[in-house]
Design a protein around this motif. Structure first.
Motif, PDB file in Angstrom:
ATOM      1  N   SER A   7     -37.641 -18.944  77.514  1.00  0.00           N
ATOM      2  CA  SER A   7     -36.308 -18.949  76.894  1.00  0.00           C
ATOM      3  C   SER A   7     -36.120 -20.101  75.923  1.00  0.00           C
ATOM      4  O   SER A   7     -35.200 -20.084  75.102  1.00  0.00           O
ATOM      5  CB  SER A   7     -35.222 -19.027  77.974  1.00  0.00           C
ATOM      6  OG  SER A   7     -35.147 -17.823  78.707  1.00  0.00           O
TER       7      SER A   7
ATOM      8  N   ASP B 273     -30.081 -15.292  81.209  1.00  0.00           N
ATOM      9  CA  ASP B 273     -30.362 -16.727  81.303  1.00  0.00           C
ATOM     10  C   ASP B 273     -29.193 -17.495  80.697  1.00  0.00           C
ATOM     11  O   ASP B 273     -29.266 -17.996  79.577  1.00  0.00           O
ATOM     12  CB  ASP B 273     -31.678 -17.060  80.578  1.00  0.00           C
ATOM     13  CG  ASP B 273     -32.106 -18.510  80.772  1.00  0.00           C
ATOM     14  OD1 ASP B 273     -31.377 -19.267  81.438  1.00  0.00           O
ATOM     15  OD2 ASP B 273     -33.168 -18.891  80.240  1.00  0.00           O
TER      16      ASP B 273
ATOM     17  N   LYS C  73     -31.683 -15.535  74.908  1.00  0.00           N
ATOM     18  CA  LYS C  73     -32.607 -16.380  74.142  1.00  0.00           C
ATOM     19  C   LYS C  73     -32.266 -16.341  72.655  1.00  0.00           C
ATOM     20  O   LYS C  73     -32.223 -17.393  71.989  1.00  0.00           O
ATOM     21  CB  LYS C  73     -34.036 -15.893  74.376  1.00  0.00           C
ATOM     22  CG  LYS C  73     -35.100 -16.630  73.591  1.00  0.00           C
ATOM     23  CD  LYS C  73     -36.476 -16.053  73.920  1.00  0.00           C
ATOM     24  CE  LYS C  73     -37.585 -16.764  73.149  1.00  0.00           C
ATOM     25  NZ  LYS C  73     -38.928 -16.244  73.508  1.00  0.00           N
TER      26      LYS C  73
ATOM     27  N   TYR D 217     -41.274 -13.713  75.687  1.00  0.00           N
ATOM     28  CA  TYR D 217     -39.902 -13.571  76.161  1.00  0.00           C
ATOM     29  C   TYR D 217     -39.652 -14.355  77.447  1.00  0.00           C
ATOM     30  O   TYR D 217     -38.523 -14.735  77.743  1.00  0.00           O
ATOM     31  CB  TYR D 217     -39.550 -12.094  76.364  1.00  0.00           C
ATOM     32  CG  TYR D 217     -38.083 -11.897  76.642  1.00  0.00           C
ATOM     33  CD1 TYR D 217     -37.131 -12.285  75.703  1.00  0.00           C
ATOM     34  CD2 TYR D 217     -37.628 -11.363  77.846  1.00  0.00           C
ATOM     35  CE1 TYR D 217     -35.775 -12.141  75.948  1.00  0.00           C
ATOM     36  CE2 TYR D 217     -36.279 -11.208  78.100  1.00  0.00           C
ATOM     37  CZ  TYR D 217     -35.354 -11.599  77.146  1.00  0.00           C
ATOM     38  OH  TYR D 217     -34.011 -11.457  77.396  1.00  0.00           O
TER      39      TYR D 217
END
Length: 531
Positions: A269, A355, A327, A266
């Motif tokens: 990304s 992100d 992601k 994880y």
């Protein structure tokens, strides 16, 4: 926004605070209302059927692939199975990546929240995940003990913690209130000796105390527009499940299904190749409903008729019961684009982003491949010009995605109630509104239900975009967006907008870029004139 749906909050529900205070639509709508015409049917739909009757007869079209980025699609549904995308380069169930795209046996699409071990169902909110990430550093800190360089991150942590505490308190209160309401209803049912009373039964019931009197009045109001069993299941049974899930999963600081069910790295990304080929997943209600609105078979005389008549639905699973992860969203966009989707429906969103850059890059990739993205605005009745909602077409490094439409939800009456009470809005961030209240569409196991939400409005627009691209394939994604926005039916009156505890009357033009409701007939007419 998890999977957005009926009168509860974020994705799965729109917010059942106190039942007595809930805003509901209490007038009956016509079947298939979202596709009807305002002038001909006195219903503020999108004039879809009028377009088929007057503009599309005898015209040829090309199939268009629509990526449904969601919580799962029941590809065996009677009204969907004919229009499910099939990856013809992949041989089913042979354990080999025949087309060498990195995804083994991706015959109908891909699931980015699963693995050989199974699939993620429940998830935490992004807010919860961010707090979990930052609490080791900031949980016991104060402004005087934090290094100057860390002060902005500490202040952000404090704001998130306050938001989290509010949401947890709301979930606990909602659970207590819903359980209490249900217990009163159950006691009344027992006294009546009926499991599914009619409005007349409720009207004739003699309350034994003030609380029963209030509950009786709420029930009478609800039964103007739905059967008792529908209300009981959707608002009470599912309401309790929703609030319990908020506490047990969405706001649980220790709950993290990622390692167990996905097993990816994880921290990376940019990792692309993980997941499984189960596009249905453990709960396909939301995505199946969305898929039906876009393109349910218009030829089979079953169930409903989707907006588009020559579409293939590609299921890409990235949205759990909780907040989707950046992601997975980025990879879902790239997968759909790489496999030929020309329109993507994204009936999801959230208030925080882990992100954003990786999603921005995926959106830029979609733009470079002439793909149109359609996103639900969200169901918190917030001004997203001010309150953040991710994904966001505005890039972190400046500029924004052009072929990207954000959709709010409208009702069927051309009056002050036209804006759905739950719908987010924004004069610069929401482009258009579309039908999103009591939309009847497909749900798993060849069934059908009415659901509410901007999740239902977004696929109406995605269906229109696919329809234009199908009949006018030379138009670019940006041109399709421009046609949709220029052809709306303008709303030239005020609508109700609840701000805090106050209900204001505001011009509809203040709620979105176009100041109007999408219209299939107008859009296709403009497309024909533009070609």
């Amino acid at each position: 926004m998890n999977k957005i749906n009926a009168h509860f909050s974020s994705k799965k529900f729109i917010g059942l605070a106190l039942l007595a205070a809930m805003p509901f639509f209490t007038f009956a709508q016509k079947p298939n209302w979202q596709n009807l015409d305002l002038k001909a049917d006195s219903t503020f739909g999108m004039s879809t059927e009028k377009a088929y009757q007057e503009l599309l007869k005898g015209k040829k079209s090309k199939p268009v692939i629509v990526g449904v980025l969601d919580g799962g699609v029941d590809y065996n549904h009677e009204d969907l199975k004919r229009i499910i995308w099939i990856n013809k380069k992949e041989k089913p169930d042979n354990g080999i990546d025949d087309d060498k795209n990195g995804y083994i046996d991706d015959v109908r699409g891909w699931n980015f929240i699963g693995s050989a071990k199974g699939s993620v169902d429940h998830e935490a909110l992004e807010l919860t995940r961010l707090l979990r990430r930052d609490q080791a550093k900031f949980a016991n800190a104060d402004a005087s003990s934090v290094a100057a360089a860390d002060l902005p991150a500490f202040q952000a942590y404090q704001k998130m913690k306050a938001d989290y505490d509010d949401k947890l308190a709301e979930a606990k209160s909602g659970l207590e209130n819903t359980i209490g309401f249900k217990s009163v209803v159950d006691a009344m049912l027992k006294k009546m000796g009926k499991e599914n009373p009619s409005s007349t039964d409720i009207q004739n019931y003699q309350p034994e105390n003030e609380l029963e009197g209030r509950v009786r009045n709420i029930l009478l109001d609800q039964l103007k527009d739905q059967r008792f069993e529908e209300f009981y299941k959707a608002q009470l049974v599912e309401g309790i499940t929703y609030f319990q899930g908020r506490i047990d999963y969405n706001l649980n600081m220790t709950y993290d299904p990622r390692a167990e069910f996905v097993g990816d790295n994880y921290a990376d990304s940019r990792e692309r190749f993980y997941g499984n080929n189960d596009i249905k997943g453990p709960d396909a209600k939301h995505g199946t409903h969305v898929a039906g609105i876009i393109a349910a078979d218009r030829t089979n005389n079953l169930g409903i008729k989707g907006v588009a008549d020559n579409v293939l639905i590609m299921g890409v699973r990235a949205v759990p019961d909780g907040d989707e992860r950046d992601k997975d969203v980025a990879n879902a966009i790239r997968y759909a684009v790489d496999n030929g989707a020309k329109v993507l429906n994204m009936s999801f969103g959230k208030a925080y982003s882990w992100d954003k850059a990786v999603v921005d890059d995926a959106i830029k990739y979609a733009m470079s491949k002439d793909v149109l993205l359609v996103q639900a605005a969200g169901n918190e009745n917030q001004n997203i010009d001010v309150d953040k909602n991710f994904p966001d077409r505005r890039y972190n490094d400046g500029g924004q995605a052009g072929a990207f439409i954000v959709v709010g939800a409208s009702g069927w009456k051309d009056d002050e109630s036209l804006k759905a009470s739950f719908s987010n809005y924004g004069k610069t961030t929401v482009d258009v509104f579309a039908p999103g209240v009591k939309i009847y569409s497909t749900v798993p196991d060849s069934k059908y239900e009415n659901l509410d939400g901007t999740s239902m409005a977004s696929p109406a627009v995605a269906g229109l975009a696919a329809l234009i691209r199908s009949y006018y394939p030379k138009f670019s994604a940006q041109q399709v967006k421009d046609i949709i926005l220029k052809s709306v039916v303008k709303v030239n009156h005020n609508v109700n907008l609840k701000v805090g505890e106050e209900t204001k009357s505001v011009p509809f033009s203040d709620l979105c870029v176009t100041g109007g409701i999408v219209n299939v007939y107008n859009a296709l007419k403009l497309a024909a004139e533009t070609k």
